[in-house]
Write a protein that holds these residues in place. Structure first.
Motif, PDB file in Angstrom:
ATOM      1  N   SER A  35     -16.796   6.378   1.989  1.00 52.62           N
ATOM      2  CA  SER A  35     -16.269   5.094   1.520  1.00 52.62           C
ATOM      3  C   SER A  35     -17.327   4.360   0.709  1.00 52.62           C
ATOM      4  N   PHE A  66       0.825  -1.213   0.000  1.00 54.01           N
ATOM      5  CA  PHE A  66       0.000   0.000   0.000  1.00 54.01           C
ATOM      6  C   PHE A  66       0.860   1.264   0.000  1.00 54.01           C
ATOM      7  N   HIS A  95      -4.262   3.565   4.913  1.00 57.69           N
ATOM      8  CA  HIS A  95      -3.700   4.224   3.730  1.00 57.69           C
ATOM      9  C   HIS A  95      -4.755   5.009   2.943  1.00 57.69           C
ATOM     10  N   ASN A  96      -5.903   5.243   3.575  1.00 54.66           N
ATOM     11  CA  ASN A  96      -6.964   6.071   2.990  1.00 54.66           C
ATOM     12  C   ASN A  96      -7.415   5.571   1.622  1.00 54.66           C
ATOM     13  N   CYS A  97      -7.519   4.250   1.483  1.00 53.76           N
ATOM     14  CA  CYS A  97      -8.051   3.632   0.266  1.00 53.76           C
ATOM     15  C   CYS A  97      -9.478   3.196   0.586  1.00 53.76           C
ATOM     16  N   SER A  98     -10.464   3.922   0.094  1.00 57.95           N
ATOM     17  CA  SER A  98     -11.824   3.822   0.623  1.00 57.95           C
ATOM     18  C   SER A  98     -12.827   3.146  -0.307  1.00 57.95           C
ATOM     19  N   GLN A 108       0.080   2.783  -3.464  1.00 51.38           N
ATOM     20  CA  GLN A 108      -0.942   3.779  -3.136  1.00 51.38           C
ATOM     21  C   GLN A 108      -2.214   3.591  -3.982  1.00 51.38           C
ATOM     22  N   PRO A 109      -2.868   2.442  -3.839  1.00 49.30           N
ATOM     23  CA  PRO A 109      -4.071   2.179  -4.643  1.00 49.30           C
ATOM     24  C   PRO A 109      -5.234   3.094  -4.271  1.00 49.30           C
ATOM     25  N   GLU A 110      -6.076   3.349  -5.244  1.00 49.85           N
ATOM     26  CA  GLU A 110      -7.292   4.125  -5.017  1.00 49.85           C
ATOM     27  C   GLU A 110      -8.493   3.216  -4.760  1.00 49.85           C
ATOM     28  N   ALA A 111      -8.366   1.939  -5.114  1.00 48.54           N
ATOM     29  CA  ALA A 111      -9.459   0.982  -4.929  1.00 48.54           C
ATOM     30  C   ALA A 111      -8.871  -0.424  -4.866  1.00 48.54           C
ATOM     31  N   MET A 121      -6.251  -0.866   4.280  1.00 47.94           N
ATOM     32  CA  MET A 121      -6.904   0.103   3.403  1.00 47.94           C
ATOM     33  C   MET A 121      -7.221   1.390   4.152  1.00 47.94           C
TER      34      MET A 121
END
Length: 339
Positions: free
Chosen positions: A169, A69, A114-117, A73-76, A111
């Motif tokens: 989210s 992560f 790392h703010n992946c919502s 830095q994934p977004e989804a 998730m």
């Protein structure tokens, strides 16, 4: 979009990966290859004509997840990783709860850190259990009849509570019915380890000579021919549903459970006959008692998928059998050339 795909080398994961790459998403796959092969990812790259990132590791390894992560830095996330055999889950439920439920919670925690919502979760129609009515719609009561189904149910509940606690989210819980078939190229398909627990790979391996005969578990169900009835969906259609779901999650917040099927049922005996027509091979079979945790009929209502995702299955049972046979005859031992 930058998308992390857990279990991306697996059967459904590899086909979904092909769709994501075709839509030009940036993808990182993580997989421990416990029930998959790195060769599947090699072939996806060949089919897609584009690359993607791969990290070998386990979702139970929190240090590994944090590194992934931090660097990607994934977004989804599309979450496939997990164990999936009804029979095995009855024999070793603790392993299923550890891998599926605990592993998923660790992923969700990472998730959030790392703010992946946004997440699309690989759920299952097994969460419904015995039918109060058919077809199952998403409002049907949830009462899974085996530990595998209960792991999916518990993960769904965790996700609901988690999304409710996190403003903005988004989660889509895709309740698969019975994925079958393969990519039309014949390069990727279903390659289970050991004796298959699902019908089509079992039939395929009998047709190609790897197994002597098919075992039909139960011929005394209350169905039109006594064998179990299922809503089979082509894996390519299922993969397209994941693409639609990830795009839906980008535009919407909250949690939605959505069935993914065709809305049509086929019995085991009808599916055998369809496969014999597609392959030109006679499939010898032997009937055996019902398996614990199996149900008579499972058919999806697909109205919600059409309304929310703009998605509908396109391929029929004949095409499912044709592509499954094309994969198996060209890859008699799956992703390895010999055994």
């Amino acid at each position: 979009m930058k998308i992390l795909v857990t279990g991306g080398a697996g059967y459904i994961g590899s086909h979904t990966l092909l769709q994501l790459l075709g839509a030009r998403h940036e993808v990182l796959v993580i997989d421990n290859y416990s029930n998959s092969s790195p060769e599947a990812l090699v072939r996806v790259k060949k089919l897609a004509g584009s690359g993607f990132k791969i990290c070998e590791g386990d979702i139970l390894d929190t240090c590994f997840l944090n590194t992934v992560f931090t660097e990607f830095q994934p977004e989804a996330v599309i979450h496939f990783a997990g164990l999936k055999s009804v029979g095995d889950s009855n024999r070793d439920p603790l392993e299923y709860y550890t891998r599926n439920v605990s592993g998923s919670i660790g992923l969700f925690r990472c998730m959030q850190q790392h703010n992946c919502s946004r997440i699309v979760f690989s759920s299952s129609a097994t969460v419904y259990g015995e039918a109060n009515y058919l077809p199952y719609d998403e409002a049907h009561s949830l009462s899974p009849t085996n530990p595998y189904g209960r792991t999916k149910f518990f993960i769904e509940e965790v996700i609901r509570d988690w999304v409710r606690s996190w403003d903005g989210s988004s989660a889509v819980l895709l309740r698969y019915f019975n994925p079958v078939g393969a990519d039309s190229s014949g390069l990727i398909g279903e390659d289970p380890t050991g004796t298959p627990s699902n019908l089509l790979p079992f039939v395929s391996q009998v047709a190609v000579g790897r197994l002597d005969k098919l075992i039909v578990f139960g011929d005394d169900y209350n169905t039109r021919d006594g064998s179990g009835e299922r809503d089979y969906i082509h894996v390519e259609d299922l993969a397209r549903a994941h693409l639609a779901a990830i795009e839906y999650s980008w535009e919407n917040s909250g949690c939605e459970a959505i069935n993914v099927g065709t809305g049509r049922g086929a019995t085991v005996f009808e599916t055998i006959e369809a496969f014999e027509r597609a392959s030109g091979c006679k499939i010898p079979f032997q009937c055996a008692p019902r398996r614990a945790g199996d149900i008579a009929s499972s058919i999806a209502s697909v109205r919600k998928a059409e309304q929310l995702l703009g998605w509908k299955a396109k391929l029929n049972l004949e095409q499912m059998c044709q592509t499954a046979w094309n994969w198996q005859k060209n890859n008699p031992y799956g992703y390895v050339s010999t055994v």
